[in-house]
Scaffold this motif. Structure first.
Motif, PDB file in Angstrom:
ATOM      1  N   VAL A 299      86.415  37.099  14.613  1.00  0.00           N
ATOM      2  CA  VAL A 299      86.172  36.863  16.044  1.00  0.00           C
ATOM      3  C   VAL A 299      86.228  35.360  16.270  1.00  0.00           C
ATOM      4  O   VAL A 299      85.624  34.604  15.505  1.00  0.00           O
ATOM      5  CB  VAL A 299      84.762  37.372  16.450  1.00  0.00           C
ATOM      6  CG1 VAL A 299      84.486  37.097  17.919  1.00  0.00           C
ATOM      7  CG2 VAL A 299      84.607  38.850  16.132  1.00  0.00           C
ATOM      8  N   ILE A 300      86.985  34.942  17.269  1.00  0.00           N
ATOM      9  CA  ILE A 300      86.936  33.521  17.659  1.00  0.00           C
ATOM     10  C   ILE A 300      86.631  33.451  19.153  1.00  0.00           C
ATOM     11  O   ILE A 300      86.730  34.451  19.862  1.00  0.00           O
ATOM     12  CB  ILE A 300      88.249  32.750  17.337  1.00  0.00           C
ATOM     13  CG1 ILE A 300      89.390  33.182  18.264  1.00  0.00           C
ATOM     14  CG2 ILE A 300      88.637  32.898  15.871  1.00  0.00           C
ATOM     15  CD1 ILE A 300      90.598  32.254  18.210  1.00  0.00           C
ATOM     16  N   SER A 301      86.241  32.254  19.611  1.00  0.00           N
ATOM     17  CA  SER A 301      85.924  32.144  21.041  1.00  0.00           C
ATOM     18  C   SER A 301      86.771  31.065  21.682  1.00  0.00           C
ATOM     19  O   SER A 301      87.342  30.214  21.000  1.00  0.00           O
ATOM     20  CB  SER A 301      84.457  31.790  21.231  1.00  0.00           C
ATOM     21  OG  SER A 301      84.264  30.424  20.961  1.00  0.00           O
ATOM     22  N   THR A 307      81.709  30.967  23.644  1.00  0.00           N
ATOM     23  CA  THR A 307      81.173  30.840  22.293  1.00  0.00           C
ATOM     24  C   THR A 307      79.950  31.724  22.029  1.00  0.00           C
ATOM     25  O   THR A 307      79.883  32.419  21.014  1.00  0.00           O
ATOM     26  CB  THR A 307      80.834  29.356  22.002  1.00  0.00           C
ATOM     27  OG1 THR A 307      82.058  28.637  22.128  1.00  0.00           O
ATOM     28  CG2 THR A 307      80.257  29.173  20.616  1.00  0.00           C
ATOM     29  N   ALA A 310      80.788  35.319  21.953  1.00  0.00           N
ATOM     30  CA  ALA A 310      81.546  35.640  20.723  1.00  0.00           C
ATOM     31  C   ALA A 310      80.600  35.824  19.548  1.00  0.00           C
ATOM     32  O   ALA A 310      80.802  36.704  18.707  1.00  0.00           O
ATOM     33  CB  ALA A 310      82.550  34.533  20.431  1.00  0.00           C
ATOM     34  N   MET A 311      79.533  35.006  19.497  1.00  0.00           N
ATOM     35  CA  MET A 311      78.546  35.172  18.423  1.00  0.00           C
ATOM     36  C   MET A 311      77.871  36.536  18.540  1.00  0.00           C
ATOM     37  O   MET A 311      77.637  37.217  17.534  1.00  0.00           O
ATOM     38  CB  MET A 311      77.521  34.036  18.488  1.00  0.00           C
ATOM     39  CG  MET A 311      78.103  32.705  18.015  1.00  0.00           C
ATOM     40  SD  MET A 311      77.194  31.270  18.617  1.00  0.00           S
ATOM     41  CE  MET A 311      75.601  31.541  17.934  1.00  0.00           C
ATOM     42  N   TYR A 313      79.186  39.212  19.975  1.00  0.00           N
ATOM     43  CA  TYR A 313      80.211  40.230  19.665  1.00  0.00           C
ATOM     44  C   TYR A 313      80.358  40.377  18.150  1.00  0.00           C
ATOM     45  O   TYR A 313      80.403  41.494  17.610  1.00  0.00           O
ATOM     46  CB  TYR A 313      81.542  39.820  20.293  1.00  0.00           C
ATOM     47  CG  TYR A 313      82.620  40.880  20.197  1.00  0.00           C
ATOM     48  CD1 TYR A 313      82.869  41.739  21.262  1.00  0.00           C
ATOM     49  CD2 TYR A 313      83.381  41.031  19.034  1.00  0.00           C
ATOM     50  CE1 TYR A 313      83.849  42.719  21.182  1.00  0.00           C
ATOM     51  CE2 TYR A 313      84.353  42.007  18.936  1.00  0.00           C
ATOM     52  CZ  TYR A 313      84.593  42.847  20.018  1.00  0.00           C
ATOM     53  OH  TYR A 313      85.559  43.815  19.931  1.00  0.00           O
ATOM     54  N   ALA A 314      80.407  39.224  17.447  1.00  0.00           N
ATOM     55  CA  ALA A 314      80.585  39.245  15.990  1.00  0.00           C
ATOM     56  C   ALA A 314      79.392  39.923  15.318  1.00  0.00           C
ATOM     57  O   ALA A 314      79.559  40.726  14.396  1.00  0.00           O
ATOM     58  CB  ALA A 314      80.761  37.817  15.479  1.00  0.00           C
ATOM     59  N   GLU A 315      78.189  39.601  15.788  1.00  0.00           N
ATOM     60  CA  GLU A 315      76.977  40.228  15.229  1.00  0.00           C
ATOM     61  C   GLU A 315      77.019  41.741  15.408  1.00  0.00           C
ATOM     62  O   GLU A 315      76.764  42.495  14.485  1.00  0.00           O
ATOM     63  CB  GLU A 315      75.755  39.694  15.986  1.00  0.00           C
ATOM     64  CG  GLU A 315      74.977  38.665  15.192  1.00  0.00           C
ATOM     65  CD  GLU A 315      73.820  38.108  16.006  1.00  0.00           C
ATOM     66  OE1 GLU A 315      73.651  36.897  15.964  1.00  0.00           O
ATOM     67  OE2 GLU A 315      73.100  38.891  16.690  1.00  0.00           O
ATOM     68  N   TYR A 321      82.529  35.346  12.431  1.00  0.00           N
ATOM     69  CA  TYR A 321      82.849  34.489  13.585  1.00  0.00           C
ATOM     70  C   TYR A 321      83.406  33.180  13.042  1.00  0.00           C
ATOM     71  O   TYR A 321      82.800  32.559  12.172  1.00  0.00           O
ATOM     72  CB  TYR A 321      81.583  34.238  14.417  1.00  0.00           C
ATOM     73  CG  TYR A 321      81.767  33.161  15.452  1.00  0.00           C
ATOM     74  CD1 TYR A 321      82.592  33.364  16.548  1.00  0.00           C
ATOM     75  CD2 TYR A 321      81.142  31.916  15.316  1.00  0.00           C
ATOM     76  CE1 TYR A 321      82.789  32.359  17.490  1.00  0.00           C
ATOM     77  CE2 TYR A 321      81.333  30.917  16.257  1.00  0.00           C
ATOM     78  CZ  TYR A 321      82.159  31.143  17.337  1.00  0.00           C
ATOM     79  OH  TYR A 321      82.364  30.150  18.261  1.00  0.00           O
ATOM     80  N   GLU A 322      84.572  32.788  13.524  1.00  0.00           N
ATOM     81  CA  GLU A 322      85.176  31.530  13.064  1.00  0.00           C
ATOM     82  C   GLU A 322      85.467  30.624  14.252  1.00  0.00           C
ATOM     83  O   GLU A 322      85.673  31.094  15.368  1.00  0.00           O
ATOM     84  CB  GLU A 322      86.510  31.796  12.334  1.00  0.00           C
ATOM     85  CG  GLU A 322      86.410  32.637  11.082  1.00  0.00           C
ATOM     86  CD  GLU A 322      85.808  31.893   9.891  1.00  0.00           C
ATOM     87  OE1 GLU A 322      85.532  30.685   9.992  1.00  0.00           O
ATOM     88  OE2 GLU A 322      85.612  32.552   8.847  1.00  0.00           O
TER      89      GLU A 322
END
Ligand code: AMP
Length: 465
Positions: A299-301, A307, A310-311, A313-315, A321-322
């Protein structure tokens, strides 16, 4: 889209306002201004551009006094020129000075202005804030607060306002509460700000919000408050009606906090509408993950607007998350620039993809919203050229289909990509393999009191027109 900041009862008001405006710079980069009062005279300095470029040390030094108000402006209504920069400062009859700083948008300012002009008023600006001042200046009594109430009684729209007089500072929010406004304290000093992160910079503590329909008066006896909107005593069969001063409003009032403050506009280190922006934004990301999972490598933002979501979403989706896009911090928010052509050029100056992270990978890209679609298309083009194998765009809010009339700068309906194109057409225009938005219900489940929020830009449900 503007930021306002007020200070009462400090040693040097102007230097604290200068700091507060720095914290609110993201709310407007077109002009900045401060009015300070030494108890006898109000002095103004304003200029075009960023806070840092508008004031010299000498300017701040000249703005003497223990109270003052400041403003950073982004023009939702009006032209981009120095006359429109706020605060506005006028002298009324008998030389009484009044300064105003305004965040929001008045829907019926054209009508009210026409009426005042026919009665002989001469306007220096085209801003809707001047209409409020003219109405106060023409009001009948010697009491500022009653003049203020009768002057705002006919306003329709979203407005958080700050006034400065030589002996008082006054803060108020429209009865719907579209735009935020908070109260902070440091010892006996009182601060008012669009966002609480401005309090942190001056060492003040957040106390509470100015409530919708509340007028907060700060003077030598401290802070007093009155509500200028009351339910009408008359019985109405269809809707509950309300009174402002002597006027009965022809529409019902409901709390209408702008949800877009949480999605995009406010700083994540602020509380707005007494809720932490960071937590809401992260929840939006988690909800998006729960609703629209996709199998990918990372996942990137789009920094920084996407941002925190995105954190979340990744969780939620258990994906790494990169930081796939690196942002140049010396460029302001591209969108905040009213010139369309400059906004276009801004994107590639602002963001650059990290090729060795992205190349050959399946990427989920998170952003907070799509408005025109032009920025998103450019950013996706960059990620594609960096070698991404698949790009899945996920948006942490629903499609923006309707313009905002209450102070967020969304373009007209025909410029909003989601009002003319279907999901698959938007996907193709932007150039992604898949595209999904957060649902309206999903978005509303991320705030404490969903019924208190305005969602007009997504739903078309306008609280007032
Ligand atoms: P676009 O692809 O041109 O629609 O641009 C979308 C980007 O603009 C998103 O990354 C948002 O963070 C940002 N954005 C969304 N709404 C607004 C707004 N009202 N004002 C400024 N920027 C916005």
């Amino acid at each position: 889209m503007c930021g306002i900041f007020g200070v009462w009862g400090v040693k040097e008001a102007s230097s604290l306002i200068y700091r507060g405006l720095f914290a609110l710079q993201h709310r407007g980069q077109e002009s900045a201004g401060i009015v300070a009062s030494d108890g006898k005279t109000l002095r103004l300095h304003r200029g075009m551009g960023l806070v840092a470029n508008t004031f010299t040390k000498d300017d701040i030094g000249r703005l003497k006094g223990s109270s003052g108000i400041g403003h950073v402006r982004y023009s939702t209504a009006g032209l981009s020129r120095i006359e429109e920069a706020q605060p506005l400062l006028i002298s009324c009859s008998e030389g009484e000075q009044i300064a105003i700083a305004h965040n929001g948008n008045i829907l019926n300012s054209g009508n009210l202005k026409g009426r005042l002009e026919r009665e002989g008023s001469i306007f220096q600006t085209i801003s809707d804030s001047e209409v409020i001042l003219h109405r106060i200046a023409r009001a009948k009594t010697r009491d500022f607060i009653s003049n203020l109430i009768s002057s705002i009684s006919l306003l329709k729209g979203g407005y958080s306002l700050l006034f400065l007089l030589k002996d008082k500072m006054v803060a108020l929010r429209d009865p719907f509460g579209f735009r935020p406004l908070s109260i902070g304290k440091r010892g006996k000093s009182i601060f008012i700000a669009s966002e609480t992160s401005a309090f942190d910079l001056v060492g003040a503590k957040y106390i509470r919000d100015v409530e919708p329909g509340e007028i907060v008066i700060i003077d030598k006896s401290g802070l007093t408050s009155i509500f200028y909107v009351q339910p009408s005593p008359q019985e109405h069969l269809t809707t509950k009606s309300y009174l402002i001063g002597d006027y009965e409003l022809p529409y019902p009032i409901r709390k209408s906090y702008c949800i877009f403050e949480h999605i995009y506009f406010a700083r994540p280190d602020s509380l707005v509408f007494s809720e932490g922006v960071y937590s809401v934004r992260k929840m939006l990301g988690r909800k998006l993950g729960a609703e629209n999972r996709v199998s990918a490598d990372m996942v990137i933002s789009v920094p920084y607007s996407g941002t925190i979501a995105a954190m979340g979403y990744a969780e939620e989706t258990d994906m790494p998350y990169e930081l796939g896009l690196v942002r140049n911090n010396y460029i302001g928010r591209t969108f905040i620039n009213p010139e369309h052509s400059m906004r276009e050029a801004g994107v590639s100056i602002k963001l650059n993809p990290v090729v060795d992270i992205i190349a050959g990978k399946r990427i989920v890209v998170i952003d907070d919203s799509i408005v025109r679609g032009t920025t998103s298309r450019k950013i996706i083009g960059m990620i594609r050229r960096a070698g991404a194998k698949e790009i899945h765009l996920r948006i942490s809010s629903p499609p923006v289909r309707h313009p905002c009339y209450y102070g967020i700068d969304t373009p007209t309906e025909k410029e909003l990509i989601a009002s003319k194109k279907s999901l698959s057409n938007i996907r193709d225009f932007i150039g992604v393999d898949s595209l999904e938005y957060l649902s309206l219900e999903g978005m509303l489940s991320c705030v404490k009191n969903p019924r208190d929020y305005c969602t007009a830009c997504f739903s078309g449900d306008y609280p007032i027109l």
